[in-house]
Every structure is written in structure tokens, then in C-alpha cells.
Design an enzyme around this catalytic site. Structure first.
Site, short mmCIF file in Angstrom:
data_model
loop_
_atom_site.label_atom_id
_atom_site.label_comp_id
_atom_site.label_asym_id
_atom_site.label_seq_id
_atom_site.Cartn_x
_atom_site.Cartn_y
_atom_site.Cartn_z
N HIS A 1 -24.53 -12.64 -52.80
CA HIS A 1 -25.59 -13.02 -51.86
C HIS A 1 -25.54 -12.19 -50.59
O HIS A 1 -26.15 -12.56 -49.58
CB HIS A 1 -25.49 -14.51 -51.52
CG HIS A 1 -25.86 -15.39 -52.68
ND1 HIS A 1 -25.57 -16.73 -52.71
CD2 HIS A 1 -26.47 -15.12 -53.86
CE1 HIS A 1 -26.01 -17.25 -53.84
NE2 HIS A 1 -26.55 -16.29 -54.57
N CYS B 1 -32.07 -2.08 -43.55
CA CYS B 1 -33.35 -1.71 -42.93
C CYS B 1 -34.50 -2.00 -43.89
O CYS B 1 -34.54 -1.47 -45.01
CB CYS B 1 -33.36 -0.21 -42.58
SG CYS B 1 -34.95 0.33 -41.91
N CYS C 1 -36.49 1.53 -44.58
CA CYS C 1 -36.03 2.64 -45.44
C CYS C 1 -34.94 2.24 -46.41
O CYS C 1 -34.50 3.05 -47.23
CB CYS C 1 -35.53 3.79 -44.55
SG CYS C 1 -33.94 3.43 -43.73
N CYS D 1 -33.62 5.76 -40.13
CA CYS D 1 -35.03 6.18 -40.02
C CYS D 1 -35.57 6.00 -38.60
O CYS D 1 -36.69 6.43 -38.31
CB CYS D 1 -35.90 5.41 -41.02
SG CYS D 1 -36.10 3.66 -40.61
N GLY E 1 -15.53 -24.49 -55.23
CA GLY E 1 -16.26 -24.81 -54.00
C GLY E 1 -17.74 -24.53 -54.04
O GLY E 1 -18.32 -24.11 -53.04
N LEU F 1 -14.38 -30.16 -54.46
CA LEU F 1 -14.07 -31.44 -53.80
C LEU F 1 -14.57 -32.62 -54.63
O LEU F 1 -13.95 -33.68 -54.70
CB LEU F 1 -14.73 -31.46 -52.41
CG LEU F 1 -14.38 -32.64 -51.51
CD1 LEU F 1 -12.89 -32.64 -51.18
CD2 LEU F 1 -15.20 -32.59 -50.22
N1 APR Z 1 -12.76 -27.95 -50.94
C1 APR Z 1 -13.41 -27.79 -52.12
N2 APR Z 1 -14.75 -27.99 -52.28
C2 APR Z 1 -15.44 -28.37 -51.19
C3 APR Z 1 -14.84 -28.57 -49.93
C4 APR Z 1 -13.44 -28.34 -49.83
N3 APR Z 1 -12.77 -28.50 -48.68
N4 APR Z 1 -15.80 -28.97 -49.05
C5 APR Z 1 -16.96 -29.01 -49.74
N5 APR Z 1 -16.75 -28.66 -51.02
C6 APR Z 1 -17.72 -28.56 -52.12
C7 APR Z 1 -18.86 -29.56 -52.04
O1 APR Z 1 -18.50 -30.76 -52.70
C8 APR Z 1 -19.97 -28.81 -52.76
O2 APR Z 1 -19.95 -29.11 -54.15
O3 APR Z 1 -18.32 -27.29 -52.01
C9 APR Z 1 -19.65 -27.34 -52.56
C10 APR Z 1 -20.58 -26.64 -51.58
O4 APR Z 1 -21.87 -26.66 -52.14
P1 APR Z 1 -23.08 -26.02 -51.32
O5 APR Z 1 -23.05 -26.52 -49.93
O6 APR Z 1 -24.32 -26.23 -52.15
O7 APR Z 1 -22.73 -24.46 -51.25
P2 APR Z 1 -22.87 -23.39 -52.41
O8 APR Z 1 -22.70 -24.03 -53.76
O9 APR Z 1 -21.97 -22.26 -52.07
O10 APR Z 1 -24.40 -22.91 -52.25
C11 APR Z 1 -24.81 -21.83 -53.08
O11 APR Z 1 -26.93 -21.81 -51.89
O12 APR Z 1 -28.17 -21.93 -49.97
C12 APR Z 1 -27.61 -21.07 -50.89
O13 APR Z 1 -27.07 -18.84 -50.45
C13 APR Z 1 -26.61 -20.14 -50.27
O14 APR Z 1 -24.67 -19.13 -51.32
C14 APR Z 1 -25.33 -20.37 -51.05
C15 APR Z 1 -25.84 -21.02 -52.33
#
Ligand code: APR
Length: 236
Positions: A108, A116, A119, A138, A175, A202
Site C-alpha cells: 500500500h 508526482c 510525471c 519535472c 494484525g 488480537l
Molecule cells: N496485536 C495484534 N492485533 C491487533 C492489535 C495488537 N496489539 N491491535 C489491533 N489488532 C488487530 C485488530 O483486531 C484488527 O483485526 O489488527 C487488525 C487491524 O485491522 P484494521 O484496522 O482493519 O487494519 P488493516 O487490516 O491493516 O487494514 C487494511 O485498510 O484502510 C486500509 O490501507 C488501509 O492498509 C490498510 C487496510
């Protein structure tokens, strides 16, 4: 069984204990800011100052954040693991690099980079971005944007990622909530290739049923423990 090829996917949850907000937790980023205003090309065209402010603030937060034991454990695994290894992160922070990860792709994009729109030149953001900045290549003014992938745009490094998924025998998701594609589909791709699939999160993600093994807890605790067991040959 000791795997021969590992692909790891991380999301915002691995950086939560470093003090960086996740997106969809109850106090997450998308609970405070409208994703359409700051994470779409249309939002940037509508109000570039708002988008620059949003990413400038996140870049500043990132500078204060420190890698946590989960980031360091993945760097340690990469160093100690003799087989093929690829870390795919959805995160735009630089905590994996600062923890020592090398075989790493940001699907991402990255907060510390700029792109930019005139360009296509890419460079380090070198501080706050704004409409006053000119492109070093550019010379166009007002076209430099954060080099991050917004909704509706193509994620980066997809060929390399799919090649690694199709060749791996261990896929680990850490995560991430499993809300956003194509990352949310990587577990199925790896499973089709015959990989063992593990979720370290989590709480159960949306894709929980696609994983052969799930371990729930805080990344700073469960990731180092899982890496220790893998390197001792006790898991996967
Ligand atoms: N340890 C492990 N997991 C955790 C912790 C922790 N301390 N804290 C939160 N989490 C978990 C949450 O339970 C959740 O399932 O991490 C996850 C985060 O989920 P999101 O907030 O949806 O983030 P992510 O999955 O990375 O989002 C993906 O969405 O908005 C776009 O571009 C953005 O890259 C991002 C993509």
C-alpha cells in the site's frame, strides 16, 4: 515440520503497540476521518490540503513511534530462516525496516515516499508535503502526493507477492482484519498452493475460517513466542 518458504502478511495491528492507530478498531482512524476524503484520488482532487495534513500528521506520528517486539521478531525470523522469506505489509509506516526486515514489500506504499502526479517520479517525502512543493524531476508545482495506494488504485508488487504465495508452504497473517482486498484473499491463494496458514491477531479476523491455525493475543506477545517455536522446530 520446518517450512521451506514463508510469506508473512502484516496489517495495522502489528504497529498498534508502537502507538500507531489501526483503522477499524473502535477508536481507529476511519472512526475519526472519512476514508473517502483522505484515501481516494477523488478526495485528493477535491481537497489536497486536507489530504496533505492527514498524511503529514501520520508521518510525524511515525517518526515518534518505535518498532515493538513483534517487528523485531519478524526481522529475527528472516535472519535465522534458511529458506525463502517475504514480508508483505499493508502498512505505510517504516517500523519493519527500522526493526531490520529486508525482504519486505509495502503493497500500500510508504508514508516516507512521495509520488508526482504529473510525471510519475518517486522520491523521499523529506518532511511535510503540500501544494507548494514542486517535483524535483519535472518541476511541476502542486502535483506531489503521498506515495500511498488509495482505494480504487492498484496495490504495488502484486506479481512478486503472488509468485511468493504460490511457492510458499507457510503463510502467516498478523494484525489485519481481513477487510481489504486483495490482501484479504492471500490466505486462500496460499492454501491453494498447499501452504499451512496461520492467523496471529488480537481477535478473529473476517477471514478466520480460511486459516488452518489461529492464535489470538497482542502481537508484541504472540509473535515473538510463535517465532521462537518455529525456529525451535515446534510449530508449522
Ligand atoms: N496485536 C495484534 N492485533 C491487533 C492489535 C495488537 N496489539 N491491535 C489491533 N489488532 C488487530 C485488530 O483486531 C484488527 O483485526 O489488527 C487488525 C487491524 O485491522 P484494521 O484496522 O482493519 O487494519 P488493516 O487490516 O491493516 O487494514 C487494511 O485498510 O484502510 C486500509 O490501507 C488501509 O492498509 C490498510 C487496510
Amino acid at each position: 515440520m520446518i517450512p521451506s518458504s514463508i510469506v508473512i502478511l502484516t496489517g495495522a495491528g502489528i504497529s498498534a503497540e508502537s502507538g500507531l492507530s489501526t483503522f477499524r478498531d473502535k477508536d481507529g482512524i476511519w472512526a475519526k476521518v472519512d476514508v473517502n476524503d483522505v484515501a481516494t484520488p477523488e478526495g485528493f482532487a477535491r481537497n489536497p490540503d486536507m489530504v496533505h495534513d492527514f498524511y503529514n500528521q501520520r508521518r510525524a506520528n511515525m517518526a515518534w513511534a518505535k518498532p515493538n517486539p513483534a517487528h523485531f521478531a519478524l526481522a529475527r525470523l528472516e535472519q535465522a530462516f534458511p529458506g525463502a522469506f517475504l514480508l508483505v505489509t499493508q502498512n505505510i509506516d517504516d517500523l519493519h525496516e527500522r526493526a531490520g526486515s529486508l525482504e519486505l514489500v509495502h503493497m500500500h506504499g510508504e508514508l516516507k515516499r512521495a509520488l508526482c502526479g504529473n510525471c510519475g517520479y518517486r522520491c523521499d517525502a523529506d518532511g511535510d508535503l503540500s501544494r507548494d512543493r514542486t517535483c524535483p524531476a519535472c518541476g511541476a508545482k502542486g502535483f506531489l502526493r503521498p506515495d500511498v495506494v488509495w482505494f480504487g488504485e492498484m496495490p504495488y508488487h502484486m506479481d512478486r507477492i503472488y509468485a511468493a504465495l504460490n511457492a510458499c508452504d507457510l503463510f502467516v497473517s498478523i494484525g489485519t482484519s481481513g477487510n481489504v482486498y486483495p490482501a484479504a484473499q492471500f490466505v486462500q491463494e496460499a492454501a491453494l498452493a498447499g501452504a499451512h496458514t496461520v492467523e496471529l491477531n488480537l481477535e478473529p479476523s473476517l477471514g478466520i475460517d480460511d486459516f488452518a491455525e489461529t492464535i489470538h493475543g497482542k502481537a508484541g506477545m504472540i509473535v515473538p513466542q510463535w517465532v521462537d517455536r518455529l525456529l525451535d522446530g515446534k510449530t508449522a
